[in-house]
Structure formats: structure tokens, C-alpha cells
Design a protein around this motif. Structure first.
Motif, PDB file in Angstrom:
ATOM      1  N   GLY A 164       0.697  -1.175   0.011  1.00 27.10           N
ATOM      2  CA  GLY A 164       0.129  -0.178  -0.019  1.00 27.10           C
ATOM      3  C   GLY A 164       0.711   1.281  -0.047  1.00 27.10           C
ATOM      4  O   GLY A 164       0.542   2.332  -0.640  1.00 27.10           O
ATOM      5  N   PHE A 165       2.185   1.147   0.775  1.00 27.01           N
ATOM      6  CA  PHE A 165       2.711   2.225   0.929  1.00 27.01           C
ATOM      7  C   PHE A 165       3.447   3.037  -0.693  1.00 27.01           C
ATOM      8  O   PHE A 165       3.426   3.757  -1.051  1.00 27.01           O
ATOM      9  CB  PHE A 165       4.116   2.150   1.852  1.00 27.01           C
ATOM     10  CG  PHE A 165       4.968   3.341   1.783  1.00 27.01           C
ATOM     11  CD1 PHE A 165       5.061   4.298   2.570  1.00 27.01           C
ATOM     12  CD2 PHE A 165       6.250   3.140   1.187  1.00 27.01           C
ATOM     13  CE1 PHE A 165       5.730   5.416   2.625  1.00 27.01           C
ATOM     14  CE2 PHE A 165       7.053   3.891   1.164  1.00 27.01           C
ATOM     15  CZ  PHE A 165       7.150   5.049   1.870  1.00 27.01           C
ATOM     16  N   PHE A 171       1.543   7.144  -6.764  1.00 29.09           N
ATOM     17  CA  PHE A 171       0.536   7.777  -7.186  1.00 29.09           C
ATOM     18  C   PHE A 171       0.927   9.381  -6.838  1.00 29.09           C
ATOM     19  O   PHE A 171       0.371  10.082  -7.559  1.00 29.09           O
ATOM     20  CB  PHE A 171      -0.753   7.422  -6.176  1.00 29.09           C
ATOM     21  CG  PHE A 171      -1.754   8.373  -6.563  1.00 29.09           C
ATOM     22  CD1 PHE A 171      -2.786   8.084  -7.677  1.00 29.09           C
ATOM     23  CD2 PHE A 171      -2.330   9.374  -5.582  1.00 29.09           C
ATOM     24  CE1 PHE A 171      -3.731   9.117  -7.752  1.00 29.09           C
ATOM     25  CE2 PHE A 171      -3.348  10.197  -5.921  1.00 29.09           C
ATOM     26  CZ  PHE A 171      -4.214   9.962  -6.902  1.00 29.09           C
ATOM     27  N   LEU A 172       1.850   9.471  -5.794  1.00 25.74           N
ATOM     28  CA  LEU A 172       2.049  10.939  -5.363  1.00 25.74           C
ATOM     29  C   LEU A 172       3.499  11.547  -6.260  1.00 25.74           C
ATOM     30  O   LEU A 172       3.269  12.686  -6.583  1.00 25.74           O
ATOM     31  CB  LEU A 172       2.218  10.991  -3.843  1.00 25.74           C
ATOM     32  CG  LEU A 172       1.234  10.913  -2.967  1.00 25.74           C
ATOM     33  CD1 LEU A 172       1.836  11.015  -1.667  1.00 25.74           C
ATOM     34  CD2 LEU A 172       0.465  12.253  -3.185  1.00 25.74           C
ATOM     35  N   PHE A 177       6.708  15.053  -9.634  1.00 27.23           N
ATOM     36  CA  PHE A 177       7.778  15.183 -10.476  1.00 27.23           C
ATOM     37  C   PHE A 177       7.277  15.951 -11.955  1.00 27.23           C
ATOM     38  O   PHE A 177       7.945  16.929 -12.400  1.00 27.23           O
ATOM     39  CB  PHE A 177       8.420  14.003 -10.806  1.00 27.23           C
ATOM     40  CG  PHE A 177       9.503  14.071 -11.773  1.00 27.23           C
ATOM     41  CD1 PHE A 177      10.642  14.891 -11.674  1.00 27.23           C
ATOM     42  CD2 PHE A 177       9.298  13.179 -12.956  1.00 27.23           C
ATOM     43  CE1 PHE A 177      11.530  14.827 -12.937  1.00 27.23           C
ATOM     44  CE2 PHE A 177      10.248  13.095 -14.073  1.00 27.23           C
ATOM     45  CZ  PHE A 177      11.159  13.960 -14.010  1.00 27.23           C
ATOM     46  N   PHE A 178       6.520  15.337 -12.560  1.00 27.64           N
ATOM     47  CA  PHE A 178       6.119  15.775 -13.988  1.00 27.64           C
ATOM     48  C   PHE A 178       5.406  17.417 -13.974  1.00 27.64           C
ATOM     49  O   PHE A 178       5.644  18.063 -14.810  1.00 27.64           O
ATOM     50  CB  PHE A 178       5.240  14.920 -14.594  1.00 27.64           C
ATOM     51  CG  PHE A 178       5.964  13.809 -15.171  1.00 27.64           C
ATOM     52  CD1 PHE A 178       6.912  14.001 -16.188  1.00 27.64           C
ATOM     53  CD2 PHE A 178       5.647  12.576 -14.672  1.00 27.64           C
ATOM     54  CE1 PHE A 178       7.283  12.717 -16.652  1.00 27.64           C
ATOM     55  CE2 PHE A 178       6.205  11.313 -15.129  1.00 27.64           C
ATOM     56  CZ  PHE A 178       7.162  11.597 -16.180  1.00 27.64           C
ATOM     57  N   LEU A 179       4.987  17.721 -12.721  1.00 32.21           N
ATOM     58  CA  LEU A 179       4.127  19.217 -12.754  1.00 32.21           C
ATOM     59  C   LEU A 179       5.222  20.035 -12.023  1.00 32.21           C
ATOM     60  O   LEU A 179       5.010  21.335 -12.033  1.00 32.21           O
ATOM     61  CB  LEU A 179       3.080  19.116 -11.596  1.00 32.21           C
ATOM     62  CG  LEU A 179       1.811  18.217 -12.195  1.00 32.21           C
ATOM     63  CD1 LEU A 179       0.864  18.237 -11.165  1.00 32.21           C
ATOM     64  CD2 LEU A 179       1.106  18.936 -13.502  1.00 32.21           C
TER      65      LEU A 179
END
Length: 248
Positions: A164-165, A171-172, A177-179
Motif C-alpha cells: 500500500g505504501f 501515485f504521489l 515530478f512531472f508538474l
């Protein structure tokens, strides 16, 4: 403060001993640097933006620190699984000091990784404005590392499942990074993307490192430093709160 030093030293020794991990973690920034740097370099230059390697290198430094620092939270889950966390929690030390020691250790290893990437970028052709610009760049690297190590610790404290981690981190991490403007300039973005970029903490880290190293800052080095400083304190407080509530 001995416990802070001991945890910091433990994190550092764990990092030094994991040579395959160090080498593997450099693969992604090298791939981006070579693939994007030399692949999109001519297009970037024709668009009047200059040398793409110069622009890209601070983004790769920020990316390396982001990945190394935020994934240091997984070590907390290993400590919980193998019983070391329980030994820490029963020690007669404030949990705040335990959290600070772990955070400083994770941040230090992230800055070391970023320093290695600086050397790789310079081999690829990157040149900072001057050697005197490096201390300010390192200050931004430390802030970014501290911020995301504290965030990774806070998330690890709230989760018990290692899979889950990893899912939450993936997801984060990739949107962060891309933004962040690591791969492209922040000028002329669509409105929604521009807003998301301004909400991204890494944006100010990459912009600050870029401003310190090549003098090309979108927001201004002062604003970058202020935002990162405030966010680092906020995430440290969040991480400390989560760590104080953790159960081994």
C-alpha cells in the motif's frame, strides 16, 4: 540529542552499505538526462530556450532528491516489521527526537544522491554559473530533502501494508515530478496546469536549484526559499504528529 545522532548515523550507514541500491537509483536520472537532454536538446534550442542540458540538470537533481527522500519512509516499515521500531519507541526519549533523527538521516542520504547526480550532470556537459553558486543550491537541496523525507515518514506512519505504501508513493511521486517544471519551462502553461505546478512543492525546489545554479528562476530565489522553508516546517510537524501516534 544522542538518539538523534545515533539514528542519523544508522541511516547513513544503511545507505553506504547498499551499493546496488545507490547504483540503481542513479539509473533513472541518467536515462532522463541522456534521453531527454540529448534527444530534445536540438528542439529546445531551436525554440530559443538555449542549452537543454543546462535547463534539465537542476530538474534531475530535484527528481533524485524527491525519489530518495520520500521513499526513505519504507525503511520505517521495515523497522516496524523486524522489531527495531518497537525498540526505538520504548526508549526513554521523546518521539519528536526519534522522528528528527530519522528525517535528518533520510535527508542526508538524499542530498548525497543529489550530489552524485550533480557530478554526472557536469560530465554530461552541465556547467553552473560559478562554484560560489553551489552553497545556495545545496541549501535548496537540503530543504527539498527534509520536506519530502518528513512527508514519506508521515505516510509510512499511517500505513501498515508495504504494498500500500508503494502504491501511494507512486501515485504521489510521478505527478509531483512531472508538474514541477523539471522537464519543461513554467512559462506559457495552460491555466489548470499552471495552478497545479504552483501547488507542487517540488516546483519551488527545482526552481530554486535552477536559479542558484544557472540564474534562471521563474518565481525568484527568495520566494522559493520562503515557500520551501514554510512547507518543510509544516511537513516536519505533520511527520512528528504521525510518529507520536504510531504503534509498533
Amino acid at each position: 540529542m544522542n538518539i538523534v545522532y545515533m539514528l542519523w548515523l544508522r541511516q547513513l550507514k544503511r545507505y553506504i552499505r547498499s551499493k546496488p541500491r545507490i547504483i540503481a537509483s542513479l539509473g533513472q536520472p541518467m536515462l532522463y538526462l541522456l534521453g531527454f537532454g540529448f534527444g530534445f536538446g536540438p528542439v529546445f534550442q531551436k525554440a530559443g530556450q538555449g542549452n537543454y542540458i543546462q535547463f534539465l540538470a537542476p530538474g534531475m537533481i530535484g527528481m533524485t532528491i524527491l525519489f530518495t527522500s520520500i521513499f526513505s519512509g519504507i525503511e520505517l516499515m521495515f523497522d516496524r516489521q523486524f522489531g527495531f521500531l518497537k525498540e526505538m519507541l520504548v526508549a526513554p526519549q521523546p518521539r519528536l527526537l526519534l522522528m528528527i533523527g530519522r528525517t535528518l538521516g533520510g535527508a542526508t542520504t538524499a542530498v548525497f544522491q543529489g550530489t552524485i547526480v550533480i557530478v554526472i550532470c557536469m560530465i554530461a556537459g552541465f556547467r553552473p554559473l560559478s562554484i560560489s553558486a553551489l552553497p545556495m543550491a545545496f541549501a535548496f537541496m537540503v530543504l527539498v530533502a527534509t520536506l519530502f523525507t518528513a512527508l514519506g515518514t508521515a505516510i509510512a506512519c499511517a500505513l501498515t501494508d508495504m504494498q500500500g505504501f508503494q502504491m501511494v508513493m507512486n501515485f504521489l511521486v510521478m505527478p509531483i515530478f512531472f508538474l514541477s517544471g523539471a522537464l519543461f519551462p513554467l512559462t506559457g502553461l495552460p491555466v489548470v496546469m499552471g495552478i497545479l505546478a504552483k501547488l507542487d512543492p517540488l516546483t519551488y525546489g527545482v526552481d530554486g536549484i535552477r536559479g542558484a545554479m544557472i540564474g534562471a528562476s521563474h518565481f525568484g530565489v527568495g520566494l522559493d526559499f520562503l515557500v520551501l522553508g514554510v512547507l518543510a516546517m509544516a511537513f516536519l510537524a505533520l511527520g512528528a504528529r504521525q510518529f507520536s501516534r504510531i504503534e509498533a
